[in-house]
Design an enzyme around this catalytic site. Structure first.
Site, PDB file in Angstrom:
ATOM      1  CE  LYS A  34      -3.738  -2.375   2.409  1.00 42.48           C
ATOM      2  NZ  LYS A  34      -4.385  -2.752   1.193  1.00 42.48           N
ATOM      3  CB  CYS A  35       4.279   1.732  -0.610  1.00 38.53           C
ATOM      4  SG  CYS A  35       5.641   2.893  -0.755  1.00 38.53           S
ATOM      5  N   GLY A  36       3.160   4.267  -2.265  1.00 36.94           N
ATOM      6  CA  GLY A  36       3.234   4.948  -3.546  1.00 36.94           C
ATOM      7  C   GLY A  36       4.251   4.321  -4.486  1.00 36.94           C
ATOM      8  CB  THR A  38       2.887  -0.641  -4.279  1.00 35.60           C
ATOM      9  OG1 THR A  38       2.995  -0.433  -2.865  1.00 35.60           O
ATOM     10  CG2 THR A  38       2.407  -2.051  -4.541  1.00 35.60           C
TER      11      THR A  38
END
Length: 162
Positions: A34-36, A38
């Protein structure tokens, strides 16, 4: 203790270590769903497909220390990676890469300096460490270095055993 001797677990709980990858170049990456950053999974999977038959593997290491961006269970992480990005490379069990509970693997890896000469804590998700076929850590790439980066590709190619 060498990197290869440090006990690890696969995402499904089986014991493993970097010794299982002796003779291969390994790009070890702390990952999060759930990371930018990803979408880097796409490039990492491309590296896996491009170089696997030449003695290379990506090794994903889920970590929830950065903004709680890897909150899922092992099953949820596996399902996300396979269904969203078609990940075929191995994933390890979720670990901590910084702080008092830093995993022994990262206690050693974080001693390695990046291209700017800076060692120390992992900055964020998707920091990359290149492990040579002999099991030594040879290069460190910060999170915003994409899998398509020319310097990263050159470093991988320089470590390929075949």
């Amino acid at each position: 203790m060498t990197l290869a001797q440090i006990p690890l677990q696969t995402l499904d709980g089986r014991p493993t270590s970097l010794a299982d990858y002796t003779g291969k170049a390994v790009l070890l990456v702390n990952v999060a769903s759930k990371c930018g950053l990803t979408p880097q999974y796409t490039g990492l999977e491309q590296l896996q497909k491009q170089y696997a038959d030449r003695g290379f593997t990506v090794l994903g290491v889920p970590c929830n220390q950065f903004g709680g961006q890897e909150p899922g269970s092992a099953e949820e992480i596996q399902e996300f990676c396979s269904t969203t990005y078609g990940v075929s490379f191995p994933l390890l069990a979720k670990i901590e890469v910084n702080g008092a509970d830093r995993h022994p693997l990262y206690q050693q890896l974080t001693e390695l300096a990046d291209a700017a000469g800076e060692a120390g804590d992992v900055q964020w998700n998707f920091e990359k460490f290149l492990i040579a076929p002999d099991g030594s850590a040879v290069a460190r790439f910060r999170p915003r270095t994409t899998p398509e980066d020319a310097d990263l590709l050159a470093a991988i190619e320089a470590q390929l055993p075949a």
